[in-house]
Design a protein around this motif. Structure first.
Motif, PDB file in Angstrom:
ATOM      1  N   MET A 279     -50.150  47.284  40.849  1.00 15.32           N
ATOM      2  CA  MET A 279     -48.799  47.049  41.159  1.00 15.32           C
ATOM      3  C   MET A 279     -47.675  46.784  39.870  1.00 15.32           C
ATOM      4  O   MET A 279     -46.752  47.089  39.723  1.00 15.32           O
ATOM      5  CB  MET A 279     -48.535  46.165  42.349  1.00 15.32           C
ATOM      6  CG  MET A 279     -49.107  46.385  43.770  1.00 15.32           C
ATOM      7  SD  MET A 279     -48.870  45.266  45.123  1.00 15.32           S
ATOM      8  CE  MET A 279     -49.186  43.776  44.452  1.00 15.32           C
ATOM      9  N   VAL A 280     -48.490  45.896  39.167  1.00 22.53           N
ATOM     10  CA  VAL A 280     -47.861  45.626  37.901  1.00 22.53           C
ATOM     11  C   VAL A 280     -47.662  46.789  36.934  1.00 22.53           C
ATOM     12  O   VAL A 280     -46.615  47.050  36.325  1.00 22.53           O
ATOM     13  CB  VAL A 280     -48.662  44.362  37.045  1.00 22.53           C
ATOM     14  CG1 VAL A 280     -47.923  44.009  35.778  1.00 22.53           C
ATOM     15  CG2 VAL A 280     -48.814  43.207  37.887  1.00 22.53           C
ATOM     16  N   THR A 281     -48.792  47.739  37.043  1.00 19.38           N
ATOM     17  CA  THR A 281     -48.636  48.896  36.232  1.00 19.38           C
ATOM     18  C   THR A 281     -47.825  49.805  36.588  1.00 19.38           C
ATOM     19  O   THR A 281     -46.844  50.463  35.980  1.00 19.38           O
ATOM     20  CB  THR A 281     -49.997  49.710  36.102  1.00 19.38           C
ATOM     21  OG1 THR A 281     -50.894  48.742  35.443  1.00 19.38           O
ATOM     22  CG2 THR A 281     -49.992  50.969  35.455  1.00 19.38           C
TER      23      THR A 281
ATOM     24  N   GLU B 186     -42.079  43.476  28.673  1.00 19.49           N
ATOM     25  CA  GLU B 186     -42.921  42.669  27.759  1.00 19.49           C
ATOM     26  C   GLU B 186     -43.773  41.705  28.684  1.00 19.49           C
ATOM     27  O   GLU B 186     -44.721  41.265  28.592  1.00 19.49           O
ATOM     28  CB  GLU B 186     -42.169  41.784  26.629  1.00 19.49           C
ATOM     29  CG  GLU B 186     -41.639  42.849  25.479  1.00 19.49           C
ATOM     30  CD  GLU B 186     -40.731  41.983  24.678  1.00 19.49           C
ATOM     31  OE1 GLU B 186     -40.218  41.048  24.955  1.00 19.49           O
ATOM     32  OE2 GLU B 186     -40.423  42.803  23.620  1.00 19.49           O
ATOM     33  N   GLN B 187     -43.014  41.126  29.560  1.00 16.98           N
ATOM     34  CA  GLN B 187     -43.667  40.146  30.464  1.00 16.98           C
ATOM     35  C   GLN B 187     -44.571  40.721  31.445  1.00 16.98           C
ATOM     36  O   GLN B 187     -45.641  40.345  31.726  1.00 16.98           O
ATOM     37  CB  GLN B 187     -42.434  39.397  31.431  1.00 16.98           C
ATOM     38  CG  GLN B 187     -41.520  38.504  30.527  1.00 16.98           C
ATOM     39  CD  GLN B 187     -40.473  37.941  31.542  1.00 16.98           C
ATOM     40  OE1 GLN B 187     -40.119  38.418  32.769  1.00 16.98           O
ATOM     41  NE2 GLN B 187     -39.925  36.855  31.163  1.00 16.98           N
ATOM     42  N   LEU B 188     -44.205  42.059  31.995  1.00 21.71           N
ATOM     43  CA  LEU B 188     -45.310  42.882  32.914  1.00 21.71           C
ATOM     44  C   LEU B 188     -46.333  43.150  31.898  1.00 21.71           C
ATOM     45  O   LEU B 188     -47.344  43.068  32.320  1.00 21.71           O
ATOM     46  CB  LEU B 188     -44.478  44.086  33.129  1.00 21.71           C
ATOM     47  CG  LEU B 188     -43.558  43.788  34.355  1.00 21.71           C
ATOM     48  CD1 LEU B 188     -42.895  45.000  34.874  1.00 21.71           C
ATOM     49  CD2 LEU B 188     -44.278  43.147  35.730  1.00 21.71           C
ATOM     50  N   GLU B 189     -46.203  43.461  30.593  1.00 24.25           N
ATOM     51  CA  GLU B 189     -47.326  43.789  29.787  1.00 24.25           C
ATOM     52  C   GLU B 189     -48.389  42.387  29.646  1.00 24.25           C
ATOM     53  O   GLU B 189     -49.612  42.570  29.686  1.00 24.25           O
ATOM     54  CB  GLU B 189     -46.945  44.277  28.386  1.00 24.25           C
ATOM     55  CG  GLU B 189     -48.315  44.460  27.586  1.00 24.25           C
ATOM     56  CD  GLU B 189     -47.756  45.249  26.184  1.00 24.25           C
ATOM     57  OE1 GLU B 189     -48.708  45.524  25.466  1.00 24.25           O
ATOM     58  OE2 GLU B 189     -46.578  45.505  25.986  1.00 24.25           O
ATOM     59  N   VAL B 190     -47.811  41.421  29.725  1.00 28.44           N
ATOM     60  CA  VAL B 190     -48.543  40.095  29.530  1.00 28.44           C
ATOM     61  C   VAL B 190     -49.364  40.089  30.797  1.00 28.44           C
ATOM     62  O   VAL B 190     -50.467  39.566  30.840  1.00 28.44           O
ATOM     63  CB  VAL B 190     -47.627  38.920  28.982  1.00 28.44           C
ATOM     64  CG1 VAL B 190     -48.467  37.652  29.284  1.00 28.44           C
ATOM     65  CG2 VAL B 190     -47.052  39.021  27.817  1.00 28.44           C
ATOM     66  N   LEU B 191     -48.760  40.300  31.955  1.00 29.61           N
ATOM     67  CA  LEU B 191     -49.510  40.136  33.195  1.00 29.61           C
ATOM     68  C   LEU B 191     -50.602  41.031  33.330  1.00 29.61           C
ATOM     69  O   LEU B 191     -51.693  40.915  33.782  1.00 29.61           O
ATOM     70  CB  LEU B 191     -48.322  40.297  34.361  1.00 29.61           C
ATOM     71  CG  LEU B 191     -47.492  39.192  34.623  1.00 29.61           C
ATOM     72  CD1 LEU B 191     -46.613  39.583  36.011  1.00 29.61           C
ATOM     73  CD2 LEU B 191     -48.312  38.015  35.227  1.00 29.61           C
ATOM     74  N   GLN B 192     -50.357  42.352  32.699  1.00 30.54           N
ATOM     75  CA  GLN B 192     -51.442  43.361  32.826  1.00 30.54           C
ATOM     76  C   GLN B 192     -52.534  43.047  32.090  1.00 30.54           C
ATOM     77  O   GLN B 192     -53.906  43.136  32.378  1.00 30.54           O
ATOM     78  CB  GLN B 192     -50.968  44.529  32.249  1.00 30.54           C
ATOM     79  CG  GLN B 192     -50.121  45.591  33.206  1.00 30.54           C
ATOM     80  CD  GLN B 192     -49.494  46.891  32.612  1.00 30.54           C
ATOM     81  OE1 GLN B 192     -49.096  46.714  31.626  1.00 30.54           O
ATOM     82  NE2 GLN B 192     -50.114  47.927  33.182  1.00 30.54           N
ATOM     83  N   ARG B 193     -52.324  42.192  30.822  1.00 24.34           N
ATOM     84  CA  ARG B 193     -53.242  41.836  29.979  1.00 24.34           C
ATOM     85  C   ARG B 193     -54.142  40.670  30.595  1.00 24.34           C
ATOM     86  O   ARG B 193     -55.310  40.487  30.447  1.00 24.34           O
ATOM     87  CB  ARG B 193     -52.914  41.430  28.637  1.00 24.34           C
ATOM     88  CG  ARG B 193     -52.181  42.686  27.790  1.00 24.34           C
ATOM     89  CD  ARG B 193     -51.980  42.104  26.390  1.00 24.34           C
ATOM     90  NE  ARG B 193     -51.572  43.332  25.842  1.00 24.34           N
ATOM     91  CZ  ARG B 193     -52.094  44.222  25.203  1.00 24.34           C
ATOM     92  NH1 ARG B 193     -53.235  44.391  25.226  1.00 24.34           N
ATOM     93  NH2 ARG B 193     -51.511  45.289  24.453  1.00 24.34           N
TER      94      ARG B 193
END
Length: 89
Positions: A3-5, A40-47
């Motif tokens: 869902m984040v992706t 950027e925040q979503l990328e942090v969540l993905q990581r």
């Protein structure tokens, strides 16, 4: 993680249309800044979702009928000869 992706992909996709459909929007520059922050925040969540975790497996033979008992994260899972998985409540 999916869902984040998907959220990131939706935002990236919408950016390609913003120039065409929002060119007259007075706050477009601020929208772009906020969109960049969101990505950027979503990328942090993905990581964080994709970060490796340590899992401890302990496999031992049971005394009764050769059933294997496996402890995964403090839960017992018994593998039966028919390959059925039984998880005790």
């Amino acid at each position: 993680m999916k869902m984040v992706t998907d959220a990131r992909m939706e935002i990236v996709g919408s950016q390609s249309y913003s120039d065409a459909f929002l060119s007259q929007q007075p706050g477009l520059d601020q929208i772009r800044v906020e969109t960049k922050k969101a990505l950027e925040q979503l990328e942090v969540l993905q990581r964080q979702y994709a970060a490796p975790v340590t899992v401890h497996y302990e496999v031992k033979r049971s005394a009764d009928r050769g059933v294997l008992q496996t402890q995964i994260r403090h839960r017992d899972i018994k593998l039966q000869p028919e390959d059925q998985i039984i998880v005790p409540e």
